[in-house]
Design a protein around this motif. Structure first.
Motif, PDB file in Angstrom:
ATOM      1  N   THR A  49      11.415   4.065   4.562  1.00 22.83           N
ATOM      2  CA  THR A  49      10.968   4.005   5.829  1.00 22.83           C
ATOM      3  C   THR A  49       9.755   2.878   6.273  1.00 22.83           C
ATOM      4  O   THR A  49       8.941   3.039   5.454  1.00 22.83           O
ATOM      5  CB  THR A  49      10.500   5.467   6.269  1.00 22.83           C
ATOM      6  N   PRO A  50       9.820   2.261   7.163  1.00 25.97           N
ATOM      7  CA  PRO A  50       8.863   1.240   7.390  1.00 25.97           C
ATOM      8  C   PRO A  50       7.563   2.082   8.130  1.00 25.97           C
ATOM      9  O   PRO A  50       7.852   3.216   8.632  1.00 25.97           O
ATOM     10  CB  PRO A  50       9.232   0.094   8.379  1.00 25.97           C
ATOM     11  N   THR A  51       6.437   1.356   7.974  1.00 23.57           N
ATOM     12  CA  THR A  51       5.291   2.136   8.815  1.00 23.57           C
ATOM     13  C   THR A  51       4.729   0.980   9.663  1.00 23.57           C
ATOM     14  O   THR A  51       5.160  -0.102   9.837  1.00 23.57           O
ATOM     15  CB  THR A  51       3.999   2.312   7.870  1.00 23.57           C
ATOM     16  N   LEU A  52       4.052   1.675  10.830  1.00 24.36           N
ATOM     17  CA  LEU A  52       3.609   0.772  11.867  1.00 24.36           C
ATOM     18  C   LEU A  52       2.141   0.628  11.790  1.00 24.36           C
ATOM     19  O   LEU A  52       1.470   1.154  11.244  1.00 24.36           O
ATOM     20  CB  LEU A  52       3.858   1.650  13.257  1.00 24.36           C
ATOM     21  N   PRO A  53       1.807  -0.762  12.010  1.00 25.57           N
ATOM     22  CA  PRO A  53       0.381  -1.162  12.062  1.00 25.57           C
ATOM     23  C   PRO A  53      -0.396  -0.529  13.162  1.00 25.57           C
ATOM     24  O   PRO A  53      -0.267  -0.297  14.423  1.00 25.57           O
ATOM     25  CB  PRO A  53       0.515  -2.696  12.266  1.00 25.57           C
ATOM     26  N   ILE A  54      -1.273   0.111  12.591  1.00 32.20           N
ATOM     27  CA  ILE A  54      -2.477   0.775  13.476  1.00 32.20           C
ATOM     28  C   ILE A  54      -3.867  -0.048  13.339  1.00 32.20           C
ATOM     29  O   ILE A  54      -4.441   0.433  12.767  1.00 32.20           O
ATOM     30  CB  ILE A  54      -2.617   2.050  13.070  1.00 32.20           C
TER      31      ILE A  54
ATOM     32  N   SER B  46      10.187   9.940  15.003  1.00 27.86           N
ATOM     33  CA  SER B  46      10.890   9.135  14.298  1.00 27.86           C
ATOM     34  C   SER B  46      10.191   9.221  12.780  1.00 27.86           C
ATOM     35  O   SER B  46       9.093   9.527  12.518  1.00 27.86           O
ATOM     36  CB  SER B  46      10.699   7.870  14.707  1.00 27.86           C
ATOM     37  N   PRO B  47      10.980   8.777  11.611  1.00 28.52           N
ATOM     38  CA  PRO B  47      10.446   8.890  10.655  1.00 28.52           C
ATOM     39  C   PRO B  47       9.254   7.881  10.375  1.00 28.52           C
ATOM     40  O   PRO B  47       8.188   8.206   9.752  1.00 28.52           O
ATOM     41  CB  PRO B  47      11.757   8.454   9.750  1.00 28.52           C
ATOM     42  N   ALA B  48       9.604   6.809  11.147  1.00 25.99           N
ATOM     43  CA  ALA B  48       8.397   5.767  10.943  1.00 25.99           C
ATOM     44  C   ALA B  48       6.930   6.235  11.349  1.00 25.99           C
ATOM     45  O   ALA B  48       5.997   6.136  10.970  1.00 25.99           O
ATOM     46  CB  ALA B  48       8.879   4.658  11.692  1.00 25.99           C
ATOM     47  N   VAL B  49       7.278   7.208  12.595  1.00 25.16           N
ATOM     48  CA  VAL B  49       5.994   7.483  13.340  1.00 25.16           C
ATOM     49  C   VAL B  49       5.392   8.615  12.122  1.00 25.16           C
ATOM     50  O   VAL B  49       4.164   8.617  12.003  1.00 25.16           O
ATOM     51  CB  VAL B  49       6.400   8.213  14.749  1.00 25.16           C
ATOM     52  N   LEU B  50       6.260   9.417  11.739  1.00 24.29           N
ATOM     53  CA  LEU B  50       5.704  10.567  10.643  1.00 24.29           C
ATOM     54  C   LEU B  50       4.921   9.856   9.562  1.00 24.29           C
ATOM     55  O   LEU B  50       3.880  10.097   9.008  1.00 24.29           O
ATOM     56  CB  LEU B  50       6.862  11.284  10.450  1.00 24.29           C
ATOM     57  N   LYS B  51       5.627   8.796   8.855  1.00 25.58           N
ATOM     58  CA  LYS B  51       5.040   8.362   7.964  1.00 25.58           C
ATOM     59  C   LYS B  51       3.771   7.544   8.079  1.00 25.58           C
ATOM     60  O   LYS B  51       3.074   7.506   7.257  1.00 25.58           O
ATOM     61  CB  LYS B  51       6.132   7.326   7.059  1.00 25.58           C
ATOM     62  N   THR B  52       3.965   6.693   9.222  1.00 25.34           N
ATOM     63  CA  THR B  52       2.467   6.156   9.510  1.00 25.34           C
ATOM     64  C   THR B  52       1.755   6.915   9.806  1.00 25.34           C
ATOM     65  O   THR B  52       0.275   6.784   9.155  1.00 25.34           O
ATOM     66  CB  THR B  52       2.853   5.334  10.861  1.00 25.34           C
ATOM     67  N   SER B  53       1.758   8.282  10.440  1.00 25.26           N
ATOM     68  CA  SER B  53       0.835   9.277  10.795  1.00 25.26           C
ATOM     69  C   SER B  53       0.108   9.834   9.217  1.00 25.26           C
ATOM     70  O   SER B  53      -1.106   9.719   9.126  1.00 25.26           O
ATOM     71  CB  SER B  53       1.120  10.392  11.420  1.00 25.26           C
ATOM     72  N   MET B  54       1.099   9.752   8.485  1.00 25.12           N
ATOM     73  CA  MET B  54       0.606  10.591   7.056  1.00 25.12           C
ATOM     74  C   MET B  54      -0.328   9.376   6.245  1.00 25.12           C
ATOM     75  O   MET B  54      -1.239   9.816   5.746  1.00 25.12           O
ATOM     76  CB  MET B  54       1.570  10.923   6.214  1.00 25.12           C
ATOM     77  N   GLU B  55       0.202   8.418   6.563  1.00 23.93           N
ATOM     78  CA  GLU B  55      -0.741   7.363   5.810  1.00 23.93           C
ATOM     79  C   GLU B  55      -1.938   6.935   6.412  1.00 23.93           C
ATOM     80  O   GLU B  55      -3.100   6.709   5.715  1.00 23.93           O
ATOM     81  CB  GLU B  55       0.097   5.820   5.500  1.00 23.93           C
ATOM     82  N   LEU B  56      -1.947   7.116   7.643  1.00 27.31           N
ATOM     83  CA  LEU B  56      -3.153   6.703   8.432  1.00 27.31           C
ATOM     84  C   LEU B  56      -4.037   7.851   8.184  1.00 27.31           C
ATOM     85  O   LEU B  56      -5.113   7.845   7.898  1.00 27.31           O
ATOM     86  CB  LEU B  56      -2.767   6.925   9.834  1.00 27.31           C
ATOM     87  N   ALA B  57      -3.675   9.215   7.995  1.00 23.54           N
ATOM     88  CA  ALA B  57      -4.528  10.177   7.670  1.00 23.54           C
ATOM     89  C   ALA B  57      -5.152  10.018   6.509  1.00 23.54           C
ATOM     90  O   ALA B  57      -6.547  10.407   6.479  1.00 23.54           O
ATOM     91  CB  ALA B  57      -3.631  11.486   7.490  1.00 23.54           C
ATOM     92  N   ARG B  58      -4.559   9.515   5.394  1.00 23.64           N
ATOM     93  CA  ARG B  58      -5.233   9.424   4.191  1.00 23.64           C
ATOM     94  C   ARG B  58      -6.227   8.280   4.166  1.00 23.64           C
ATOM     95  O   ARG B  58      -7.200   8.150   3.435  1.00 23.64           O
ATOM     96  CB  ARG B  58      -3.936   8.693   3.094  1.00 23.64           C
ATOM     97  N   LYS B  59      -6.035   7.146   5.106  1.00 25.10           N
ATOM     98  CA  LYS B  59      -6.909   6.285   5.208  1.00 25.10           C
ATOM     99  C   LYS B  59      -7.989   6.552   5.920  1.00 25.10           C
ATOM    100  O   LYS B  59      -9.337   6.019   5.506  1.00 25.10           O
ATOM    101  CB  LYS B  59      -6.177   5.129   6.201  1.00 25.10           C
ATOM    102  N   ILE B  60      -8.120   7.486   6.682  1.00 24.61           N
ATOM    103  CA  ILE B  60      -9.362   8.146   7.355  1.00 24.61           C
ATOM    104  C   ILE B  60      -9.822   9.369   6.538  1.00 24.61           C
ATOM    105  O   ILE B  60     -10.738   9.992   7.205  1.00 24.61           O
ATOM    106  CB  ILE B  60      -9.128   8.486   8.995  1.00 24.61           C
ATOM    107  N   GLY B  61      -9.356   9.437   5.410  1.00 25.44           N
ATOM    108  CA  GLY B  61      -9.742  10.603   4.450  1.00 25.44           C
ATOM    109  C   GLY B  61      -9.495  12.137   4.712  1.00 25.44           C
ATOM    110  O   GLY B  61     -10.067  12.674   4.345  1.00 25.44           O
ATOM    111  N   LYS B  62      -8.550  12.081   5.605  1.00 20.97           N
ATOM    112  CA  LYS B  62      -7.966  13.393   5.650  1.00 20.97           C
ATOM    113  C   LYS B  62      -6.745  13.895   4.459  1.00 20.97           C
ATOM    114  O   LYS B  62      -6.147  13.088   4.141  1.00 20.97           O
ATOM    115  CB  LYS B  62      -7.384  13.546   7.024  1.00 20.97           C
ATOM    116  N   VAL B  63      -6.865  15.384   4.410  1.00 21.65           N
ATOM    117  CA  VAL B  63      -5.662  15.847   3.771  1.00 21.65           C
ATOM    118  C   VAL B  63      -4.733  16.294   4.645  1.00 21.65           C
ATOM    119  O   VAL B  63      -4.912  17.345   5.731  1.00 21.65           O
ATOM    120  CB  VAL B  63      -6.143  17.079   2.991  1.00 21.65           C
TER     121      VAL B  63
END
Ligand code: 3H9
Length: 679
Positions: free
Chosen positions: A290-295, A452-469
């Motif tokens: 699943t691709p991720t979207l650039p934020i 969508s899977p891409a929106v979900l995956k992007t959100s999870m990766e973004l969370a990690r980037k901003i230091g969230k669990v």
């Protein structure tokens, strides 16, 4: 490819470990290291040895997945001893993180060379154990007990530069030339007649002996922080042994302590938490590719407490934010609070003044809704009301570019209803931050029916980037966390009417390990959140408290009375108000014991957790644990509600719920009957 390989660089034997992802010291690595050291002894052409790792890091520790299983020889302690006993000098070449067993291997080596970006530490305590391959005995001998104590007891790693200043690292290498620098260093020290063996060093221990009060002082100073934890106390005991006992006896002590801790419930719980955190990041049911979207640009709607806190997460991660409010005064207030928060952090020395300005320069405050148009992600943090949220989503749909993620920070409401207002429900998701949003680690990522899977995956990766669990939740009222919290709140209210005192309810929870109980929490937050003087009808204890000006800490009285230092004491007025309500209910008040309080507060939460699992609102039981550990202060050493339930025994919980008249969730009942557990 084998886990450990060797090659000759002239007269230096270069030993390379390769055990992705973090070079954990599993059996194959330990055996490989042992064989390599033996190879060096047997080969007369070898003058020195370098131990290094492939991939992103030096050994990050023992392999935690091997814990609780029979240890395959050689154990890590034996390997470290063989390294130290080598007749030829052994140099550890450290990059990434030398943690736990990894640092113990490095301490077994005669010398340590590290790149400046490396980190070194003994984090075992965070897993409820202590360093078990002589780390508690070798580290104090190398850097002294006063420095070793906090490293071992708190488990936080130190930077290579500090390690160099402490002489834990002998030489800093070039960031890109570690291997070559370590080989040159090894060749150089090979000329020396003798090499330092950490276990035999006495200089730092002699210094430590001059401060015999160190350990008692340390225990006292940290008593509150370490309160109920078993491992830190054992860590102190072990380091004390390094000063007071000969090395061999210190090792015996370390062994004894780690065996005890390894079998403890606290350690099992903390190890569960380690893997649970990593499991939570994984999303079930979406293709791996699943691709991720650039934020690159974020929009936040609402500059109140939540909107401001959410904004800070992105600014701190270097992502520009456009923040939109309806009125200039509210916008100015919101921006001023963001700045003040950053400046307070800078005052505490945690960030620099430049970092404050850098973050603020990424912020664009505006009253213009259309300024959100080119955001890659917009998070709305407006008033918690479905009609308002619906309207916001209609406007976002009309304004924001296609492909952007449209997120709601709602803490209870139905994401699908908001998504239905748009022509792109696949782009809509819930991002539920917890207050204060710039501090709290948890992010509930709410997956709508059409997200969508891409929106979900992007959100999870973004969370990690901003230091969230981040934890994925399905759409249900209150999602995972607040849905369970409401069970606890209901019980807390019922308990005080039946005769338990609010301060007893709070005490039972803080004794369990929560930072505060529900009534302390209400007083802190303000009892008048969501309450209005115009419509209040003395219908609840809370109504009457507010009507009488008891609105929490800010009015110096709420459930508790507060003195000028905000020190709480039980309030006779509150008691009287509760007693009046109890009298109206017709049930006489009675003494309620601590055990009943605890069971009634926590078991219904476990019960609700089982329903959440059964309805597939949480992907796995351990995700529920992660929500409560990171969003609500559930004590980590019990593993979280679902892990804790397993340790209590599901049959006991089912029986108790029945006793208190709570309908038992079918999944909980079935598991209890079959003798199963959640984890
Ligand atoms: C110890 O050493 C005891 C000794 O005293 C000896 C006693 C005799 N084992 O965290 P990440 C996995 S106790 C097994 O996402 P990052 C992890 O589960 C140990 N597996 O990466 C994950 O798997 P998956 C003391 C481990 O870049 C994957 O590696 N050491 C271990 O964000 C990636 O992990 C520690 O406590 C392990 N030791 O962070 C350090 N470590 O992909 C623990 C990681 O399947 N580790 N995995 O989900 C960490 O702190 C971080 O992993 C680290 C990298 C900072 C290294």
């Amino acid at each position: 490819m084998s886990a450990v390989t060797t090659r000759k660089d002239g007269d230096v034997l270069v030993v390379s470990a390769n055990n992705p992802p973090v070079n954990a010291l599993g059996y194959a690595v330990r055996a490989g290291l042992q064989a390599a050291i033996r190879e060096a002894q047997a080969d007369a052409s070898v003058a020195a040895v370098v131990i290094r790792c492939e991939g992103r890091t030096f050994f990050a520790g023992a392999d935690i997945t091997e814990f609780g299983k029979p240890m395959q020889e050689p154990g890590l302690g034996v390997v470290c001893d063989e390294i130290e006993a080598s007749a030829k000098p052994v140099v550890a070449a450290i990059h990434g993180t030398a943690l736990g067993g990894g640092l113990e291997v490095a301490l077994g080596c005669h010398y340590r060379v590290a790149v400046p970006s490396a980190k070194l530490g003994l984090p075992e305590v965070k897993l409820g154990i202590l360093p078990g391959a002589a780390g508690t005995q070798r580290l104090p001998r190398v850097i002294g007990a006063a420095e070793a104590l906090p490293m071992i007891v708190f488990g936080d790693p130190i930077a290579a530069k500090k390690a160099h200043a402490l002489e834990l690292v002998d030489q800093l290498a070039g960031e890109d030339s570690l291997e070559a620098d370590a080989i040159a260093f090894a060749r150089d020290v090979a000329k020396k007649a003798t090499h330092p063996k950490s276990s035999q060093r006495t200089d730092k221990i002699e210094e430590s002996k001059k401060d015999p009060g160190l350990f008692e002082r340390f225990r006292k100073e940290n008593a509150r922080k370490l309160n109920k934890l078993e491992a830190p106390a054992a860590c102190i005991e072990a380091v004390q042994a390094s000063v007071e006992l000969p090395y061999a006896d210190g090792i015996k002590k370390e062994r004894e302590l780690i065996m005890r801790l390894m079998a403890s419930t606290q350690s099992r719980a903390l190890r569960h938490v380690f893997f649970a955190e990593r499991a939570a990041a994984k999303i079930d049911g979406i293709p791996a590719d699943t691709p991720t979207l650039p934020i690159k640009k974020v929009g936040v709607l609402g500059a109140g407490t939540m909107g401001g806190g959410i904004t800070m997460n992105f600014l701190s991660a270097g992502i520009p934010v456009t923040i939109v409010e309806r009125e200039q005064a509210a916008l100015d207030r919101g921006v001023a609070i963001i700045r003040k928060n950053y400046e307070n952090t800078a005052k505490k020395g945690r960030i620099t003044a430049e970092q404050v300005e850098k973050a603020m320069s990424l912020l664009t405050p505006t009253l213009d809704f259309n300024a959100l148009a080119d955001s890659d992600l917009v998070i709305e943090a407006v008033f918690e009301n479905m009609d308002i949220k619906r309207d916001v989503f209609r406007r976002l749909d009309a304004t924001v570019k296609q492909g952007a993620i449209l997120a709601s920070n709602t803490s209870y409401l139905n994401i699908d209803e908001m998504a239905a207002e748009t022509k792109r429900p696949e782009s809509v998701i819930g991002l539920h931050f917890f207050s204060p949003a710039n501090v709290m680690k948890l992010l509930e990522v709410v997956r709508g029916a059409k997200t969508s899977p891409a929106v979900l995956k992007t959100s999870m990766e973004l969370a990690r980037k901003i230091g969230k669990v981040a934890v994925v939740s399905g759409v249900c009222h209150g999602f995972i966390g607040n849905r369970m919290l409401s069970q606890r709140q209901q019980q807390a209210q019922a308990l005080i009417l039946e005769g338990a005192k609010p301060w007893d309810v709070d005490r039972v929870l803080t004794e369990f390990g929560f930072p505060m109980g529900p009534f302390q929490m209400s007083d802190l937050a303000g009892l008048d959140i969501g309450w209005s003087a115009e419509t209040s009808k003395s219908a609840s204890v809370r109504d009457v408290l507010c009507e009488r000006g008891r609105r929490g800490q800010k009015t110096s009285k709420g459930f508790y009375d507060y003195d000028e230092n905000r020190k709480p004491s039980p309030s006779p007025e509150t008691e009287a108000i509760i007693a009046e309500f109890a009298a109206k209910s017709g049930k006489p008040q009675r003494a309620v014991g601590d055990e009943e309080i605890l069971e009634r507060l926590l078991y219904p939460m476990v019960n609700e957790g089982a329903k959440i699992l059964d309805e597939k609102m949480a992907q796995r039981a351990s995700d529920i644990d992660i929500v409560w550990l990171n969003g609500y202060g559930w004590p980590a050493y019990t593993g979280g509600p679902m892990f804790w339930a397993d340790t209590v025994g599901l049959d006991k919980i089912v029986a108790s719920l029945g006793k208190y008249g709570v309908a038992v969730a079918p999944m909980l009942k079935a598991k209890a009957e079959k003798g199963e557990s959640f984890n």
